[in-house]
Design a protein around this motif. Structure first.
Motif, short mmCIF file in Angstrom:
data_model
loop_
_atom_site.label_atom_id
_atom_site.label_comp_id
_atom_site.label_asym_id
_atom_site.label_seq_id
_atom_site.Cartn_x
_atom_site.Cartn_y
_atom_site.Cartn_z
N PRO A 306 0.69 -1.33 0.06
CA PRO A 306 0.13 0.17 -0.04
C PRO A 306 0.93 1.36 -0.04
CG PRO A 306 0.02 -1.04 2.12
CD PRO A 306 0.53 -2.03 1.24
N TYR A 307 2.18 1.28 0.67
CA TYR A 307 2.76 2.27 0.69
C TYR A 307 3.34 2.85 -0.66
CZ TYR A 307 7.07 5.27 0.79
OH TYR A 307 8.10 6.05 0.62
N ILE A 308 3.85 1.69 -1.50
CA ILE A 308 4.34 2.20 -2.87
C ILE A 308 3.22 2.73 -3.63
CG2 ILE A 308 4.30 -0.21 -4.08
CD1 ILE A 308 7.33 2.39 -3.63
N TYR A 309 2.19 2.01 -3.61
CA TYR A 309 0.93 2.25 -4.51
C TYR A 309 0.47 3.66 -4.16
CZ TYR A 309 0.45 -2.27 -6.41
OH TYR A 309 0.88 -3.84 -7.03
N ILE A 310 0.69 4.22 -3.11
CA ILE A 310 0.50 5.64 -2.59
C ILE A 310 1.74 6.59 -3.20
CG2 ILE A 310 -0.29 7.18 -1.24
CD1 ILE A 310 -1.67 5.23 0.37
N ALA A 311 2.85 6.19 -2.75
CA ALA A 311 4.07 7.11 -2.71
C ALA A 311 4.47 7.22 -4.35
CB ALA A 311 4.97 6.54 -1.84
N ASN A 312 4.54 6.16 -4.88
CA ASN A 312 5.16 6.27 -6.12
C ASN A 312 4.48 6.88 -7.07
OD1 ASN A 312 7.98 5.30 -7.38
ND2 ASN A 312 6.54 4.64 -8.97
N ASN A 313 3.11 7.11 -6.96
CA ASN A 313 2.40 8.00 -7.89
C ASN A 313 2.92 9.53 -7.91
OD1 ASN A 313 0.35 5.87 -8.72
ND2 ASN A 313 -0.08 6.05 -6.53
N TYR A 314 3.28 10.03 -6.73
CA TYR A 314 3.84 11.22 -6.65
C TYR A 314 5.03 11.46 -7.27
CZ TYR A 314 -0.21 12.11 -3.66
OH TYR A 314 -1.36 12.22 -3.08
N GLU A 315 5.85 10.04 -7.00
CA GLU A 315 7.26 10.08 -7.59
C GLU A 315 7.17 10.14 -9.35
OE1 GLU A 315 9.91 10.48 -6.02
OE2 GLU A 315 9.29 10.18 -4.05
N ASN A 316 6.00 9.50 -9.69
CA ASN A 316 6.04 9.40 -11.40
C ASN A 316 5.78 10.74 -11.59
OD1 ASN A 316 6.59 6.69 -11.89
ND2 ASN A 316 4.66 6.12 -11.61
N PHE A 317 4.67 11.68 -11.00
CA PHE A 317 4.53 13.04 -11.47
C PHE A 317 5.76 13.76 -11.49
CE2 PHE A 317 3.11 17.47 -10.87
CZ PHE A 317 2.19 17.39 -11.67
N ASN A 318 6.59 13.58 -10.23
CA ASN A 318 7.88 14.43 -10.28
C ASN A 318 8.70 13.94 -11.53
OD1 ASN A 318 9.58 16.34 -8.99
ND2 ASN A 318 10.77 14.36 -8.67
N TYR A 319 8.62 12.81 -11.70
CA TYR A 319 9.60 12.42 -12.83
C TYR A 319 8.90 12.94 -14.11
CZ TYR A 319 12.13 8.80 -15.68
OH TYR A 319 12.92 8.27 -16.73
N LEU A 320 7.84 13.09 -14.22
CA LEU A 320 7.24 13.28 -15.58
C LEU A 320 7.75 15.17 -15.58
CD1 LEU A 320 4.77 13.76 -17.93
CD2 LEU A 320 3.45 14.72 -16.00
N VAL A 321 7.62 15.77 -14.39
CA VAL A 321 8.07 17.20 -14.66
C VAL A 321 9.29 17.50 -15.01
CG1 VAL A 321 8.26 19.40 -12.99
CG2 VAL A 321 6.04 17.88 -13.01
N LYS A 322 10.33 16.46 -14.42
CA LYS A 322 11.54 16.52 -14.59
C LYS A 322 12.06 16.25 -16.05
CE LYS A 322 13.40 13.89 -11.26
NZ LYS A 322 14.19 13.31 -10.45
N ASN A 323 11.31 15.22 -16.73
CA ASN A 323 11.66 14.61 -17.91
C ASN A 323 10.97 15.24 -19.33
OD1 ASN A 323 14.23 12.92 -17.18
ND2 ASN A 323 12.38 12.55 -15.57
N ILE A 324 9.70 15.76 -18.97
CA ILE A 324 8.83 15.75 -20.21
C ILE A 324 9.56 17.09 -20.99
CG2 ILE A 324 7.56 17.84 -19.26
CD1 ILE A 324 5.16 16.82 -20.60
N GLY A 325 9.31 16.46 -22.43
CA GLY A 325 9.74 17.35 -23.43
C GLY A 325 8.90 18.30 -24.12
N ASN A 326 7.94 17.71 -24.85
CA ASN A 326 6.75 18.52 -25.29
C ASN A 326 5.49 18.14 -24.90
OD1 ASN A 326 8.27 19.79 -27.24
ND2 ASN A 326 8.40 17.96 -28.69
N HIS A 327 4.77 19.15 -24.33
CA HIS A 327 3.37 18.80 -23.66
C HIS A 327 2.50 18.57 -24.97
CE1 HIS A 327 4.16 20.39 -19.71
NE2 HIS A 327 4.57 21.47 -20.06
N ALA A 328 1.14 17.91 -24.43
CA ALA A 328 0.46 17.30 -25.40
C ALA A 328 -0.58 18.33 -25.85
CB ALA A 328 -0.33 16.08 -24.79
N PHE A 329 -0.87 19.40 -25.17
CA PHE A 329 -1.77 20.29 -25.40
C PHE A 329 -3.15 19.77 -25.68
CE2 PHE A 329 2.45 21.74 -27.19
CZ PHE A 329 2.45 22.79 -26.44
N GLY A 330 -3.52 19.16 -24.70
CA GLY A 330 -4.97 18.53 -24.59
C GLY A 330 -5.33 17.19 -25.06
N LEU A 331 -4.40 16.74 -25.91
CA LEU A 331 -4.77 15.46 -26.45
C LEU A 331 -4.80 14.34 -25.67
CD1 LEU A 331 -2.53 15.68 -29.81
CD2 LEU A 331 -4.94 15.68 -29.70
#
Length: 438
Positions: A306-331
């Motif tokens: 249960p810990y990782i199923y909660i905690a790692n979602n925020y880590e994935n969001f942070n990973y997105l923020v750090k690594n995203i190249g181009n945004h999808a602009f609504g798609l």
């Protein structure tokens, strides 16, 4: 209260920056509880949108700040900004919808209310509603079971009876048809409405309670178990609250005690089913421990999961923020539209986006993941405002209409807010399928 929110968030951020993760976690966990209690006190509703969001999203963030896994990393400033704006923007939009722009024309509600409202007006007793909900429960049971057997026949297997196949559940899926199979998860909620009219346990009540557990077991679906019975509990509390039988008042302390007992019993049942399904999913402890990659391998697996199923979602969001190249602009957020319209089959590129995650097996990233993917911080702000405003409007409708099925709708949205730490609920086709079915 806004001062408390800002203060606690700043303190948590400072502790996080200096590596005092446990203190950073404590302040946000406390904040989530304070906000929830305050919302219950003001609304009188134990299940209310703003309170549930504070427990689900801010509380989940507090848990993630413990940083118990090697998958965890310090959050970016932009990540903190996104997490910070969600609740106050949602709160502000909700306030606008419920206080500033309350519907003037009562006829709007008549247009929005399905035929069951007319049924209630015509039937002075409870038999009509009881008969309707009972028939609906039996119909969905038969319909979902037929769809299940069709899938089993076409796919040549049933997940429960596979051997050493960890991904049997995810492969048991025929496009379009599987949406119909999983309608069984709505049955316990309808069963609550039926029982409240029946006020006794009969075959239909037992069917609504047991059938979802059986089908979830055959599908080895943990999400099916959680959705079925948490949604049932939310529907029960929402109906009692809206009917003024379950408000948070001293004179109703008996109901609070009864609710607490019911909730504890439900958690025991869900946990037991969850464990059984996990065993049949062929996920060994060694397999899971390797995925979760906690710093302390000796932490019991029933805490790790249960810990990782909660905690790692925020880590994935942070990973997105750090690594995203181009945004999808609504798609990205339009994925449900592309699915239901069939455009994703005609133009596959519309829905093919790189998934920014830190572990292949852990693919979820909080309910604001797609909003950021589309438009960055502005996307998170707009999304929070839109969801808050719509929740406020739904709150207005539920308090004014006598349509019992709005209780399930209210409970469904509460469920998605409660599990806001988990998935992009409002970018998933099945979410809208459930809402449309309801």
């Amino acid at each position: 209260m806004i001062f408390t929110y800002i203060l606690f968030f700043i303190i948590s951020y400072v502790f996080h920056q200096y590596g005092f993760f446990i203190y950073s976690s404590i302040f946000l966990l406390l904040l989530s509880i304070i906000l929830y209690v305050e919302e219950v006190r003001k609304s009188g509703l134990i299940i209310n949108f703003r309170g549930i969001l504070s427990i689900g999203f801010i509380g989940g963030l507090g848990i993630s700040l413990l940083k118990l896994s090697n998958l965890a990393s310090p959050f970016e400033l932009k990540t903190w900004i996104c997490f910070f704006v969600v609740y106050p923007i949602f709160y502000f939009a909700y306030e606008i919808a419920t206080k500033k722009f309350i519907m003037q024309n009562e006829n709007i509600l008549k247009d929005l209310t399905p035929d069951i409202n007319t049924l209630e007006k015509k039937a002075s007793d409870k038999n009509a509603i009881r008969a309707f909900t009972g028939l609906l429960i039996i119909s969905i049971c038969i319909f979902s079971l037929i769809c299940f057997f069709i899938e089993a026949y076409l796919l040549k297997f049933i997940p429960l009876f596979t051997i050493e196949t960890p991904h049997a559940y995810s492969t048991f899926h025929i496009k379009g048809l599987h949406y119909l199979t999983i309608t069984y998860t709505l049955i316990p909620s309808i069963g609550v409405l039926y029982y409240n009219k029946q006020q006794k346990i009969d075959f239909v009540v037992l069917l609504s309670a047991i059938y979802p557990a059986v089908l979830s077991l055959l599908l080895v679906s943990r999400s099916g178990i959680i959705l079925s019975y948490i949604l049932m509990f939310f529907t029960f509390v929402v109906q009692k609250s809206i009917d003024k039988d379950f408000l948070w008042e001293r004179k109703n302390s008996y109901y609070i005690i009864k609710m607490t007992f019911f909730f504890v019993l439900l958690i025991i049942v869900i946990a037991s089913l969850y464990i059984v399904v996990s065993i049949y999913r062929a996920h060994t402890s060694e397999y899971l421990i390797d995925i979760f990659d906690l710093k302390d391998k000796n932490i019991p697996i029933w805490i790790q999961q249960p810990y990782i199923y909660i905690a790692n979602n925020y880590e994935n969001f942070n990973y997105l923020v750090k690594n995203i190249g181009n945004h999808a602009f609504g798609l990205k957020g339009l994925y449900p539209f592309f699915t239901f319209s069939g455009l994703k089959f005609l133009f596959p590129s519309l829905t093919q986006f790189f998934l920014y995650i830190n572990k292949a097996e852990l693919t979820t990233g909080t309910f604001i993941y797609d909003a950021y993917y589309d438009f960055g911080v502005l996307g998170v702000i707009f999304f929070s405002f839109l969801i808050g405003f719509l929740c406020g409007k739904l709150n207005n409708i539920v308090k004014k209409t006598k349509n019992i099925f709005y209780y399930i709708l209210y409970a469904q949205i509460s469920y998605y807010l409660f599990f806001s730490f988990f998935a992009c609920w409002f970018s998933l086709p099945q979410t809208y399928f459930y809402l449309i079915i309801n």
